[in-house]
Design a protein around this motif. Structure first.
Motif, PDB file in Angstrom:
ATOM      1  N   MET A  89       0.825  -1.209   0.000  1.00  0.00           N
ATOM      2  CA  MET A  89       0.000   0.000   0.000  1.00  0.00           C
ATOM      3  C   MET A  89       0.860   1.261   0.000  1.00  0.00           C
ATOM      4  N   LEU A  90       2.017   1.216   0.664  1.00  0.00           N
ATOM      5  CA  LEU A  90       2.901   2.379   0.707  1.00  0.00           C
ATOM      6  C   LEU A  90       3.406   2.727  -0.686  1.00  0.00           C
ATOM      7  N   VAL A  91       3.858   1.722  -1.424  1.00  0.00           N
ATOM      8  CA  VAL A  91       4.321   1.958  -2.798  1.00  0.00           C
ATOM      9  C   VAL A  91       3.170   2.467  -3.661  1.00  0.00           C
ATOM     10  N   SER A  92       1.977   1.898  -3.479  1.00  0.00           N
ATOM     11  CA  SER A  92       0.814   2.306  -4.275  1.00  0.00           C
ATOM     12  C   SER A  92       0.364   3.724  -3.938  1.00  0.00           C
ATOM     13  N   THR A  93       0.670   4.203  -2.742  1.00  0.00           N
ATOM     14  CA  THR A  93       0.291   5.551  -2.339  1.00  0.00           C
ATOM     15  C   THR A  93       1.176   6.606  -2.980  1.00  0.00           C
ATOM     16  N   VAL A  94       2.453   6.293  -3.167  1.00  0.00           N
ATOM     17  CA  VAL A  94       3.438   7.291  -3.580  1.00  0.00           C
ATOM     18  C   VAL A  94       3.774   7.219  -5.070  1.00  0.00           C
ATOM     19  N   VAL A  95       4.017   6.013  -5.592  1.00  0.00           N
ATOM     20  CA  VAL A  95       4.602   5.868  -6.927  1.00  0.00           C
ATOM     21  C   VAL A  95       3.684   6.317  -8.067  1.00  0.00           C
ATOM     22  N   PRO A  96       2.383   5.962  -8.088  1.00  0.00           N
ATOM     23  CA  PRO A  96       1.550   6.371  -9.235  1.00  0.00           C
ATOM     24  C   PRO A  96       1.550   7.873  -9.490  1.00  0.00           C
ATOM     25  N   LYS A  97       1.410   8.686  -8.432  1.00  0.00           N
ATOM     26  CA  LYS A  97       1.418  10.134  -8.612  1.00  0.00           C
ATOM     27  C   LYS A  97       2.788  10.621  -9.045  1.00  0.00           C
ATOM     28  N   MET A  98       3.865  10.069  -8.462  1.00  0.00           N
ATOM     29  CA  MET A  98       5.215  10.459  -8.864  1.00  0.00           C
ATOM     30  C   MET A  98       5.442  10.174 -10.334  1.00  0.00           C
ATOM     31  N   ALA A  99       5.011   9.006 -10.793  1.00  0.00           N
ATOM     32  CA  ALA A  99       5.174   8.639 -12.203  1.00  0.00           C
ATOM     33  C   ALA A  99       4.333   9.526 -13.110  1.00  0.00           C
ATOM     34  N   ALA A 100       3.103   9.833 -12.690  1.00  0.00           N
ATOM     35  CA  ALA A 100       2.222  10.681 -13.496  1.00  0.00           C
ATOM     36  C   ALA A 100       2.800  12.089 -13.641  1.00  0.00           C
ATOM     37  N   VAL A 101       3.380  12.611 -12.560  1.00  0.00           N
ATOM     38  CA  VAL A 101       3.988  13.944 -12.609  1.00  0.00           C
ATOM     39  C   VAL A 101       5.137  13.979 -13.605  1.00  0.00           C
ATOM     40  N   TYR A 102       5.954  12.931 -13.612  1.00  0.00           N
ATOM     41  CA  TYR A 102       7.114  12.904 -14.502  1.00  0.00           C
ATOM     42  C   TYR A 102       6.702  12.687 -15.957  1.00  0.00           C
ATOM     43  N   VAL A 103       5.796  11.750 -16.202  1.00  0.00           N
ATOM     44  CA  VAL A 103       5.431  11.378 -17.578  1.00  0.00           C
ATOM     45  C   VAL A 103       4.592  12.461 -18.244  1.00  0.00           C
ATOM     46  N   THR A 104       3.593  12.991 -17.533  1.00  0.00           N
ATOM     47  CA  THR A 104       2.673  13.968 -18.128  1.00  0.00           C
ATOM     48  C   THR A 104       3.097  15.412 -17.898  1.00  0.00           C
ATOM     49  N   ASP A 105       4.035  15.612 -16.960  1.00  0.00           N
ATOM     50  CA  ASP A 105       4.496  16.948 -16.578  1.00  0.00           C
ATOM     51  C   ASP A 105       3.367  17.782 -15.969  1.00  0.00           C
ATOM     52  N   LYS A 106       2.312  17.112 -15.506  1.00  0.00           N
ATOM     53  CA  LYS A 106       1.228  17.794 -14.798  1.00  0.00           C
ATOM     54  C   LYS A 106       1.493  17.649 -13.296  1.00  0.00           C
ATOM     55  N   LYS A 107       1.964  18.717 -12.706  1.00  0.00           N
ATOM     56  CA  LYS A 107       2.478  18.647 -11.339  1.00  0.00           C
ATOM     57  C   LYS A 107       1.453  19.024 -10.272  1.00  0.00           C
ATOM     58  N   LEU A 108       0.232  19.339 -10.682  1.00  0.00           N
ATOM     59  CA  LEU A 108      -0.775  19.761  -9.719  1.00  0.00           C
ATOM     60  C   LEU A 108      -1.316  18.570  -8.941  1.00  0.00           C
ATOM     61  N   ILE A 109      -1.565  18.800  -7.668  1.00  0.00           N
ATOM     62  CA  ILE A 109      -2.234  17.808  -6.829  1.00  0.00           C
ATOM     63  C   ILE A 109      -3.252  18.549  -5.966  1.00  0.00           C
ATOM     64  N   SER A 110      -4.447  18.022  -5.904  1.00  0.00           N
ATOM     65  CA  SER A 110      -5.516  18.693  -5.168  1.00  0.00           C
ATOM     66  C   SER A 110      -5.261  18.616  -3.668  1.00  0.00           C
ATOM     67  N   PRO A 111      -5.859  19.527  -2.897  1.00  0.00           N
ATOM     68  CA  PRO A 111      -5.731  19.429  -1.434  1.00  0.00           C
ATOM     69  C   PRO A 111      -6.232  18.100  -0.888  1.00  0.00           C
ATOM     70  N   ALA A 112      -7.318  17.562  -1.485  1.00  0.00           N
ATOM     71  CA  ALA A 112      -7.829  16.259  -1.042  1.00  0.00           C
ATOM     72  C   ALA A 112      -6.806  15.161  -1.311  1.00  0.00           C
ATOM     73  N   GLY A 113      -6.219  15.181  -2.515  1.00  0.00           N
ATOM     74  CA  GLY A 113      -5.199  14.183  -2.859  1.00  0.00           C
ATOM     75  C   GLY A 113      -3.992  14.308  -1.958  1.00  0.00           C
ATOM     76  N   CYS A 114      -3.617  15.538  -1.643  1.00  0.00           N
ATOM     77  CA  CYS A 114      -2.467  15.772  -0.772  1.00  0.00           C
ATOM     78  C   CYS A 114      -2.753  15.258   0.640  1.00  0.00           C
ATOM     79  N   GLY A 115      -3.953  15.564   1.143  1.00  0.00           N
ATOM     80  CA  GLY A 115      -4.327  15.113   2.475  1.00  0.00           C
ATOM     81  C   GLY A 115      -4.380  13.607   2.573  1.00  0.00           C
ATOM     82  N   LEU A 116      -4.894  12.960   1.532  1.00  0.00           N
ATOM     83  CA  LEU A 116      -4.974  11.497   1.548  1.00  0.00           C
ATOM     84  C   LEU A 116      -3.594  10.860   1.468  1.00  0.00           C
ATOM     85  N   GLN A 117      -2.674  11.478   0.720  1.00  0.00           N
ATOM     86  CA  GLN A 117      -1.302  10.960   0.696  1.00  0.00           C
ATOM     87  C   GLN A 117      -0.669  11.045   2.081  1.00  0.00           C
TER      88      GLN A 117
END
Length: 331
Positions: A89-117
């Protein structure tokens, strides 16, 4: 335990949304990430993604082996399966967003997404602290009181320690996520990290956070040191018992029983203490990101390797599973 977790997760989401609405947090945050778009960083990104994939595969395989093999249906391996679940679960919490930020260059994360992380990261990190202490107690009973093991380490106690580990971690995660999102944030919302981490996010707040940072520091110290003290106490008693053993074979067997868990404890606490127990003046964003990368991605891949390579019962279960797969493939 599953019912408790299914209840806690939606509750955490609702509370985080309430905190955001009350605190008027509507703008997204910006994750600066870990890698730049250079050839060297692209290679490092592929390596990290490969490691994360191996971690997911290894921990999933460990859970399946323990579930399928009746010989592994003991408190020791049940606790190990929970450790693998937390790492998964720890890897699943961190890696998908990290990969999405790098691949798509879309660096925004919502406050809800940030709080859940923040919530899941602290839930899993805190839960793993107490779970490792429970595993140390299991090893103490196995080495020092082998004849009384079924009584002292019964299933009721095992399940109680497991649920307690999850709930203590979730309580810490929910409190810190809610408190972090309750602050007003300035226009500069750039998080110099590859995921939302409470200490990094609090530095962006447009308010006096000194009291919260002090409380957060004390909380992290307690979450780390209290289980660590229990682990040291368990292994102190184990060492005393081992030194009193008369035969070399008995000592070797006792050390073999505990070596895998000691290796995992060393990896986990080494990274966690480096991140959370250093004074603020010694903190560096680049160092924190590297250690966080080790803690969130590389440690979870090492845990199943340590237990599979140093544990004969796990190796036998894996061999049996591969043989069954080979038979099914031939048929």
């Amino acid at each position: 335990m599953i019912k408790n977790l299914l209840f806690i997760s939606p509750l955490a989401v609702l509370l985080l949304f309430e905190i955001m609405e009350h605190g008027n947090i509507t703008s997204d945050f910006i994750l600066l990430g870990l890698f730049n778009h250079t050839r060297a960083h692209a290679f490092l990104f592929v390596m990290v993604l490969t490691t994360a994939s191996i971690s997911l595969l290894g921990n999933t395989l460990m859970i399946l082996l323990i579930h399928r093999d009746p010989r592994l249906h003991t408190p020791m391996y049940f606790l190990l399966s929970q450790l693998s679940l937390m790492d998964l679960m720890l890897v699943s919490t961190v890696v998908p967003k990290m990969a999405a930020v790098y691949v798509t260059d879309k660096k925004l994360i919502s406050p809800a997404g940030c709080g859940l992380q923040i919530f899941f990261f602290l839930t899993l990190g805190g839960g793993e602290c107490f779970l490792l202490a429970a595993m140390a107690y299991d090893r103490y009973v196995a080495v020092c009181h082998p004849l009384s093991y079924p009584i002292l380490m019964n299933w009721r106690l095992c399940l109680g320690m497991t649920v307690g580990s999850w709930l203590l971690g979730a309580t810490d995660g929910l409190m810190q996520a809610a408190a972090t999102l309750s602050f007003p944030y300035c226009s500069a919302r750039e998080i110099d990290h590859f995921f939302c981490e409470a200490p990094t996010l609090v530095r962006l707040a447009c308010a006096d956070t000194s009291v919260f940072e002090y409380v957060m520091y004390i909380c992290c110290v307690l979450m780390l040191l209290l289980p660590f003290f229990l682990i040291l106490m368990s292994y102190g008693l184990i060492l005393s018992a081992v030194l009193q053993m008369r035969t070399k074979e008995a000592r070797k067997k006792a050390f073999a029983t505990c070596s895998s868990h000691l290796a995992v404890v060393g990896l986990f606490y080494g990274a966690a203490i480096f991140i959370y127990m250093r004074p603020k003046s010694y903190r560096s964003a680049s160092h924190d990101k590297i250690v966080s990368l080790f803690y969130t991605i590389f440690t979870p891949v090492l845990n199943p390797l340590i237990y599979s390579l140093r544990n004969n019962e796990v190796k036998r279960a894996l061999r049996k599973c591969l043989e069954q797969c080979a038979v099914l493939t031939r048929d």
